[in-house]
Design a protein around this motif. Sequence first.
Motif, PDB file in Angstrom:
ATOM      1  N   VAL A   6       0.880  -1.166   0.000  1.00  0.00           N
ATOM      2  CA  VAL A   6       0.000   0.000   0.000  1.00  0.00           C
ATOM      3  C   VAL A   6       0.920   1.219   0.000  1.00  0.00           C
ATOM      4  O   VAL A   6       1.809   1.335   0.848  1.00  0.00           O
ATOM      5  N   ILE A   7       0.732   2.089  -0.998  1.00  0.00           N
ATOM      6  CA  ILE A   7       1.513   3.331  -1.029  1.00  0.00           C
ATOM      7  C   ILE A   7       0.584   4.454  -0.586  1.00  0.00           C
ATOM      8  O   ILE A   7      -0.439   4.725  -1.223  1.00  0.00           O
ATOM      9  N   GLY A   8       0.927   5.086   0.520  1.00  0.00           N
ATOM     10  CA  GLY A   8       0.088   6.165   1.062  1.00  0.00           C
ATOM     11  C   GLY A   8       0.482   7.501   0.450  1.00  0.00           C
ATOM     12  O   GLY A   8       1.670   7.769   0.250  1.00  0.00           O
ATOM     13  N   GLY A   9      -0.521   8.319   0.145  1.00  0.00           N
ATOM     14  CA  GLY A   9      -0.247   9.644  -0.411  1.00  0.00           C
ATOM     15  C   GLY A   9      -0.414  10.724   0.650  1.00  0.00           C
ATOM     16  O   GLY A   9      -0.293  10.457   1.856  1.00  0.00           O
ATOM     17  N   SER A  10      -0.749  11.933   0.209  1.00  0.00           N
ATOM     18  CA  SER A  10      -0.942  13.053   1.141  1.00  0.00           C
ATOM     19  C   SER A  10      -1.968  12.670   2.197  1.00  0.00           C
ATOM     20  O   SER A  10      -3.012  12.099   1.878  1.00  0.00           O
ATOM     21  N   GLY A  11      -1.672  12.973   3.439  1.00  0.00           N
ATOM     22  CA  GLY A  11      -2.616  12.693   4.530  1.00  0.00           C
ATOM     23  C   GLY A  11      -2.620  11.246   4.991  1.00  0.00           C
ATOM     24  O   GLY A  11      -3.387  10.882   5.873  1.00  0.00           O
ATOM     25  N   PHE A  12      -1.791  10.411   4.410  1.00  0.00           N
ATOM     26  CA  PHE A  12      -1.776   8.978   4.747  1.00  0.00           C
ATOM     27  C   PHE A  12      -0.305   8.571   4.954  1.00  0.00           C
ATOM     28  O   PHE A  12       0.333   8.031   4.064  1.00  0.00           O
ATOM     29  N   ALA A  83      -2.280   1.999  -4.467  1.00  0.00           N
ATOM     30  CA  ALA A  83      -1.785   3.332  -4.136  1.00  0.00           C
ATOM     31  C   ALA A  83      -2.958   4.224  -3.766  1.00  0.00           C
ATOM     32  O   ALA A  83      -4.069   4.041  -4.264  1.00  0.00           O
ATOM     33  N   VAL A  84      -2.703   5.176  -2.881  1.00  0.00           N
ATOM     34  CA  VAL A  84      -3.726   6.168  -2.550  1.00  0.00           C
ATOM     35  C   VAL A  84      -3.211   7.526  -3.020  1.00  0.00           C
ATOM     36  O   VAL A  84      -2.057   7.887  -2.742  1.00  0.00           O
ATOM     37  N   ASN A  85      -4.045   8.239  -3.785  1.00  0.00           N
ATOM     38  CA  ASN A  85      -3.627   9.516  -4.367  1.00  0.00           C
ATOM     39  C   ASN A  85      -4.683  10.588  -4.075  1.00  0.00           C
ATOM     40  O   ASN A  85      -5.876  10.348  -4.283  1.00  0.00           O
ATOM     41  N   ALA A  86      -4.218  11.743  -3.638  1.00  0.00           N
ATOM     42  CA  ALA A  86      -5.122  12.894  -3.466  1.00  0.00           C
ATOM     43  C   ALA A  86      -5.270  13.565  -4.829  1.00  0.00           C
ATOM     44  O   ALA A  86      -4.287  13.715  -5.561  1.00  0.00           O
ATOM     45  N   VAL A  87      -6.483  13.960  -5.186  1.00  0.00           N
ATOM     46  CA  VAL A  87      -6.714  14.561  -6.508  1.00  0.00           C
ATOM     47  C   VAL A  87      -7.698  15.713  -6.432  1.00  0.00           C
ATOM     48  O   VAL A  87      -8.473  15.840  -5.477  1.00  0.00           O
ATOM     49  N   VAL A 207     -10.903  12.500  -3.855  1.00  0.00           N
ATOM     50  CA  VAL A 207     -11.100  13.835  -4.431  1.00  0.00           C
ATOM     51  C   VAL A 207     -11.193  14.851  -3.287  1.00  0.00           C
ATOM     52  O   VAL A 207     -12.074  14.758  -2.427  1.00  0.00           O
ATOM     53  N   CYS A 208     -10.251  15.795  -3.275  1.00  0.00           N
ATOM     54  CA  CYS A 208     -10.168  16.746  -2.144  1.00  0.00           C
ATOM     55  C   CYS A 208     -10.774  18.098  -2.469  1.00  0.00           C
ATOM     56  O   CYS A 208     -11.027  18.888  -1.557  1.00  0.00           O
ATOM     57  N   ASN A 209     -10.917  18.427  -3.747  1.00  0.00           N
ATOM     58  CA  ASN A 209     -11.358  19.784  -4.138  1.00  0.00           C
ATOM     59  C   ASN A 209     -11.812  19.731  -5.589  1.00  0.00           C
ATOM     60  O   ASN A 209     -11.466  18.803  -6.317  1.00  0.00           O
ATOM     61  N   TRP A 210     -12.579  20.741  -5.996  1.00  0.00           N
ATOM     62  CA  TRP A 210     -12.788  20.946  -7.426  1.00  0.00           C
ATOM     63  C   TRP A 210     -11.496  21.516  -7.982  1.00  0.00           C
ATOM     64  O   TRP A 210     -10.892  22.404  -7.367  1.00  0.00           O
ATOM     65  N   ALA A 211     -11.090  21.028  -9.141  1.00  0.00           N
ATOM     66  CA  ALA A 211      -9.859  21.530  -9.761  1.00  0.00           C
ATOM     67  C   ALA A 211     -10.026  23.013 -10.103  1.00  0.00           C
ATOM     68  O   ALA A 211     -11.152  23.530 -10.182  1.00  0.00           O
ATOM     69  N   ALA A 212      -8.890  23.668 -10.355  1.00  0.00           N
ATOM     70  CA  ALA A 212      -8.876  25.132 -10.532  1.00  0.00           C
ATOM     71  C   ALA A 212      -9.898  25.589 -11.566  1.00  0.00           C
ATOM     72  O   ALA A 212      -9.929  25.082 -12.684  1.00  0.00           O
ATOM     73  N   GLY A 213     -10.733  26.531 -11.175  1.00  0.00           N
ATOM     74  CA  GLY A 213     -11.682  27.151 -12.102  1.00  0.00           C
ATOM     75  C   GLY A 213     -12.913  26.321 -12.385  1.00  0.00           C
ATOM     76  O   GLY A 213     -13.820  26.789 -13.076  1.00  0.00           O
ATOM     77  N   ILE A 214     -12.990  25.122 -11.867  1.00  0.00           N
ATOM     78  CA  ILE A 214     -14.089  24.220 -12.253  1.00  0.00           C
ATOM     79  C   ILE A 214     -15.442  24.740 -11.794  1.00  0.00           C
ATOM     80  O   ILE A 214     -16.410  24.668 -12.530  1.00  0.00           O
ATOM     81  N   ASP A 234      -5.721  23.955   3.114  1.00  0.00           N
ATOM     82  CA  ASP A 234      -6.348  23.551   4.387  1.00  0.00           C
ATOM     83  C   ASP A 234      -7.680  22.851   4.135  1.00  0.00           C
ATOM     84  O   ASP A 234      -8.001  21.858   4.774  1.00  0.00           O
ATOM     85  N   ASP A 235      -8.469  23.392   3.173  1.00  0.00           N
ATOM     86  CA  ASP A 235      -9.746  22.734   2.843  1.00  0.00           C
ATOM     87  C   ASP A 235      -9.494  21.335   2.276  1.00  0.00           C
ATOM     88  O   ASP A 235     -10.206  20.380   2.590  1.00  0.00           O
ATOM     89  N   MET A 236      -8.470  21.223   1.439  1.00  0.00           N
ATOM     90  CA  MET A 236      -8.150  19.902   0.857  1.00  0.00           C
ATOM     91  C   MET A 236      -7.780  18.907   1.964  1.00  0.00           C
ATOM     92  O   MET A 236      -8.234  17.772   1.984  1.00  0.00           O
ATOM     93  N   LYS A 237      -6.951  19.391   2.900  1.00  0.00           N
ATOM     94  CA  LYS A 237      -6.511  18.522   4.012  1.00  0.00           C
ATOM     95  C   LYS A 237      -7.709  18.071   4.829  1.00  0.00           C
ATOM     96  O   LYS A 237      -7.775  16.936   5.298  1.00  0.00           O
ATOM     97  N   ALA A 238      -8.683  18.986   5.020  1.00  0.00           N
ATOM     98  CA  ALA A 238      -9.851  18.653   5.841  1.00  0.00           C
ATOM     99  C   ALA A 238     -10.649  17.531   5.169  1.00  0.00           C
ATOM    100  O   ALA A 238     -11.097  16.586   5.843  1.00  0.00           O
ATOM    101  N   VAL A 239     -10.814  17.596   3.839  1.00  0.00           N
ATOM    102  CA  VAL A 239     -11.558  16.536   3.138  1.00  0.00           C
ATOM    103  C   VAL A 239     -10.786  15.219   3.263  1.00  0.00           C
ATOM    104  O   VAL A 239     -11.368  14.163   3.557  1.00  0.00           O
ATOM    105  N   LEU A 240      -9.478  15.303   3.046  1.00  0.00           N
ATOM    106  CA  LEU A 240      -8.653  14.088   3.147  1.00  0.00           C
ATOM    107  C   LEU A 240      -8.782  13.448   4.515  1.00  0.00           C
ATOM    108  O   LEU A 240      -9.000  12.240   4.645  1.00  0.00           O
TER     109      LEU A 240
END
Length: 258
Positions: A6-12, A83-87, A207-214, A234-240
Amino acid sequence: MKKIAVIGGSGFYEFPELGRNESVSQMTRFSDTPIELRRAVLTGRSVFFMPRHGSAHHCPPHKINYRANIDALAALGVDAIIAVNAVGGISDACAPGNIVLPDQIVDYTWGREGTFFDEFEDEMCHVDFSYPLQSSFRKQMFDCLGREGLKVISNGVYGCMQGPRLETAAEIQKLQRDGCDLVGMTMMPEAVLAREKNISYLSICVVCNWAAGICSTKNTAEENDSQVAPLSVDDMKAVLEEKITKVRTALISALTLV
Ligand code: HPA
């Protein structure tokens, strides 16, 4: 014994749900320092845990030594990676808080050490990568994530950007035209290096956020200038943080199913 990583990404960065585990150090020819992992045994399977960014997120996406990480897993005999990936989410279904198991990748990264076949020798060096995210764990991972109450989407196209900055709204529109559903910074070259070592690779994208401008693509430029809040890490981290415990629990369930 089957060996899974298991490969942990951001927040893991830690995986306490593994239970009793030991530390493992693996040297590779791609780094002067060993790669540090955790190892546990779950229902007769060896499970390794590797936090991709290091245990305290010290390494940004474009500086990760992907070759050392994957070479270490290959040397330890791993045959499957989850793998776990933040997106960031681009398409409508990929809303913040949802989980996506992508099935395709578009690679926009540059300058990363992206192959083990650096020199032409006798070995075949052009791996097939038509379907980059094939894994026998896909179905059981999908089911186990769903059982944790997570909204899971079974496919999607991941666009891998260089980072570490986030994208411009125009870049995200380009990715959208290219057919990308998600944007992240870490799946490449990790996935192709795994393929070169004959290790299957499945990604769980949080999925941590809507991508830029979405959220603002229908606004005029003037409206955007005055209304659109910048993307907040910070908002992304909170969702994660909210989702990652359930993802870890689902991982344990999937890994203990025989
Ligand atoms: N872009 C790139 N990588 C990301 C994002 C994003 O919006 N969110 C989380 N990782």
